[in-house]
Design an enzyme around this catalytic site. Structure first.
Site, mmCIF file in Angstrom:
data_model
loop_
_atom_site.group_PDB
_atom_site.id
_atom_site.type_symbol
_atom_site.label_atom_id
_atom_site.label_comp_id
_atom_site.label_asym_id
_atom_site.label_seq_id
_atom_site.Cartn_x
_atom_site.Cartn_y
_atom_site.Cartn_z
ATOM 1 C CB SER A 204 41.234 42.445 34.086
ATOM 2 O OG SER A 204 42.036 43.578 34.392
ATOM 3 C CG ASP A 311 47.321 41.664 39.776
ATOM 4 O OD1 ASP A 311 47.899 42.533 39.124
ATOM 5 O OD2 ASP A 311 46.068 41.251 39.572
ATOM 6 C CG HIS A 342 46.462 41.180 36.114
ATOM 7 N ND1 HIS A 342 45.530 41.328 37.013
ATOM 8 C CD2 HIS A 342 45.885 41.428 34.974
ATOM 9 C CE1 HIS A 342 44.325 42.026 36.583
ATOM 10 N NE2 HIS A 342 44.473 41.812 35.134
#
Length: 722
Positions: A204, A311, A342
């Site tokens: 991320s 995601d 994610h």
């Protein structure tokens, strides 16, 4: 240096006592078969754990920068936490695995949200994630960087801006002997234990920092492993002119700022808010600074990308735009694509991930020839826990196949065909700003006023989509602006990864497994996970959105002219997906998508010209594969195209007979080449035919309907003979 047998046993006992009921998945220490560098020992081609984790040196260092991100007149110092084998004090030099993050004070890292100082006593007891536990005993240093403005670093975050990138870059430069740093007591320190080789990793925001720093071309950064990472902040907060939310960059900056300096950084966040320009949704200099894939030509590091195809936090176009730019610049690379959302690979494919990451760092940071770059470039999850390897992505046999939107047949609202669509049919829908994507796709055999839906026949063969689909419609709209949504849907009951569930495709279990060595304050043991699935009658394979005012450019708006036929073309998110035999491919066209993006209040009405509208799907096997799956046979020889030209002439689709005659004359030559099987000449003349068609369309000598029909058939003939 190999430790004594007694010390080895004592450390192993300590690790097991810390977690007595857990399994231990790391290899026990063995005598090395090969020595690649002083202290780095191999067995079965990988580095072995020959150093004590308990005895490793832990230190917090403050690196000098030229930044003043909080505008207080003082240069920002960047805090980094280092763990390295104690033998580095005796001359051992080691490479660095770096995870730079804004989340070490709050939010935390990994599935268990680890922070550096969990008890808040000012001492960083924990190195979050397993990298330190696993790699320090194998002769690596692990360095955790507090991004500027976060945790123990000075300054203010700027949500993807230059300051954040630079705050990590100076740490890499210090590890390469450049710049200055101090310890907590103010003593200047040097990284004389570092080989200068750095590999960055992170999920991320952490992976985003890795992308950003790699795009600077900084010396010493040998490889990056971005997991679910952003490659352009514009596409994190917007999609083709539509906002996902308001004040996104400023809101995130507030969440990650050192908790004691949130108010101090408020003026910086206000500058971010103004520069982001939420009022228009346009792409500007603020967003260009935060676009990393445009600078892929500067990347010197290898790149191992991991991303969830489902995601919807960091959407899949981040990996595809980055991947395409890296490929254009011949960057050494590897890719894992999963059906989860994610999620970190440690939590969807743990054993394979640790093994692969180990070999990746051994190769790029220690130069160990272990064959990892000779393996297939891409690992692709095709179903729950089912993995395939491929030589590249998109698949090398993926070709664009054009699907025409056609009027309904039998009980279908609309149909899909690989052939031309005759007539001037239109279908109409009105934007419903309260409609969700689930509402858009449900009841596929029902006509609804707020969406159009087009369905293929039941597939006679599996069809694999691999790449970036594109929606291309012609429509008259009654408002100056409107939102558009395009969905590609698999209609057919199947068991799929439950990526929309709370764990985005995984469930966290109670049992733990251990990956490396533990200390009294930092366990190497993490809760296991399992893939979650759901059986459903359909799957939204991918989404794509467009603000009609940005149909020509993301940098400026061009209002629609009500009553005029406009072309609107946009990409969906990338995908790799198999539509199974017996299922139907569905295309849904609608307006605003509530729950995904900000909606448009205009409630515009669209009159879509079907014969001029299409969807381009990257299909493995191209149009032929779709035709076979649809059970269609479309015109694919010169004689049939000549007949089509004559029919279009009778229907008045040409300005005069001369234009039709020039096309039939051209096709007569192609017909002769067909009889002789001269494929090269056929392809060459058909490309010339398409150029002639384009000239006629540009000069208004052929109708748009005639142009699209003949161009489609010409491309089909080319594909047949290529």
């Amino acid at each position: 240096m190999v430790r004594s047998a007694r010390k080895i046993v004592l450390c192993l006992i300590l690790s097991l006592l810390l977690v007595p009921s857990f399994s231990y998945s790391d290899n026990t220490r063995v005598h090395a078969e090969q020595v690649t560098a002083p202290g780095h020992q191999l067995q079965n081609g990988v580095t072995q754990p020959t150093y004590s984790y308990v005895d490793a040196i832990k230190e917090t260092i403050f690196v000098e920068s030229a930044l003043d991100s909080d505008e207080n007149g003082e240069p920002d110092r960047i805090a980094i936490d280092i763990m390295r084998p104690k033998e580095t004090e005796e001359g051992l030099k080691v490479p660095v695995i770096m995870d730079a993050s804004p989340y070490y004070e709050r939010l935390g890292r990994g599935n268990e949200s680890q922070v550096k100082d969990p008890d808040g006593d000012g001492i960083n007891d924990v190195f979050p994630l397993f990298y330190d536990n696993y790699f320090v005993p194998r002769g690596y240093a692990v360095v955790l960087v507090d991004m500027v403005g976060t945790n123990n670093s000075d300054g203010c975050p700027t949500t993807g801006g230059y300051e954040e990138t630079e705050s990590v870059k100076v740490a890499i430069e210090w590890l390469n002997g450049k710049g200055k740093a101090w310890d907590k007591d103010g003593n200047e320190v040097k990284a004389d234990w570092s080989t200068g080789k750095v590999g960055m990793i992170g999920k991320s925001y952490d992976g985003t920092l890795a992308n950003a720093v790699a795009a600077t071309g900084v010396e010493g950064l040998e490889t990056i492993v971005p997991i679910g990472a952003i490659s352009s902040w514009y596409y994190y907060y917007r999609y083709e002119g539509i906002l996902f939310s308001r004040n996104g960059p400023g809101g995130l900056a507030s969440r990650v700022t050192n908790s004691k300096r949130v108010q101090q950084c408020a003026p910086i966040r206000e500058k971010i808010r103004v520069a982001a320009d939420d009022d228009t949704g346009n792409y500007n200099e603020f967003w260009a600074e935060r676009n990393y894939y445009k600078d892929a030509d500067k990347v010197k590091a290898s790149v191992f990308v991991i991303h969830g195809l489902n995601d919807y936090n960091v959407k899949a176009n981040h990996f595809s735009k980055w991947w395409e730019a890296l490929a254009e610049n011949d960057v050494p690379r590897k890719l894992w694509l999963t059906q989860t959302g994610h999620v970190d690979p440690f939590d969807f494919r743990r054993a394979e991930w640790v093994d692969t990451l180990h070999r990746w760092f051994d190769y790029w940071l220690l130069g160990i020839e272990n064959g990892i770059m000779d393996e297939p470039m891409v690992d692709l999850e095709t179903g729950p826990g089912e993995w395939e390897t491929h030589s590249n992505w998109p698949d090398e046999n993926s070709k664009v196949a054009k699907l025409r939107l056609a009027p309904g047949a039998e009980n279908l609202p609309g149909t899909l065909t690989t052939g031309p669509v005759n007539g001037n049919d239109t279908q109409t829908f009105t934007d419903n700003p309260n409609q969700t994507d689930t509402q858009m796709v449900q009841n596929e055999f029902t006509v609804k006023e707020d969406r159009l839906i087009f369905l293929s026949p039941e597939l006679k063969e599996d069809v694999r989509l691999s790449g970036v689909p594109e929606i291309d419609i012609r429509s008259v709209v009654d408002k100056e602006n409107a939102n558009l949504t395009g969905l590609i849907v698999d209609y057919g009951t199947d068991v799929r990864v439950n990526h929309q569930g709370s764990g985005e495709g995984i469930k966290t279990l109670s049992n733990r497994t251990c990956w490396g060595e533990s200390s009294p304050s930092d366990s190497a043991c993490y809760r296991e996970t399992e893939i979650t699935t759901v059986e459903a009658p359909y799957e939204i394979v991918t989404h794509g959105w467009l603000s009609a005012k940005n149909r020509k450019s993301l940098e400026y708006a061009v209002p629609l002219e009500p009553g005029k036929n406009h072309r609107m073309k946009w990409d969906t998110l990338p995908e790799d997906y198999v539509f199974k035999k017996g299922h139907r491919i569905g295309i849904v066209i609608a307006g605003s998508n509530r729950g995904r993006l900000l909606t448009d209040p205009n409630r515009a009405t669209f009159h879509v010209h079907l014969g001029q509208s299409l969807v381009e799907l990257p299909i493995v096997g191209g149009r032929k594969a779709l035709e076979k799956a649809f059970g269609e046979t479309n015109p694919a020889n010169a004689a049939e195209i000549i007949t089509r030209v004559e029919n279009l002439k009778k229907d008045g689709e040409f300005k005069s007979d001369r234009e039709a005659r020039s096309l039939t004359t051209h096709m007569a030559a192609v017909e002769l080449y067909e009889k002789k099987g001269l494929s090269d000449k056929i392809v060459k003349h058909m490309n010339g035919f398409i150029i002639l068609l384009a000239h006629q369309e540009d000069q208004g000598l052929i109708s748009k309907k005639g142009y699209y029909i003949l161009k489609e058939e010409a491309e089909s003939l080319i594909e047949k003979w290529e």
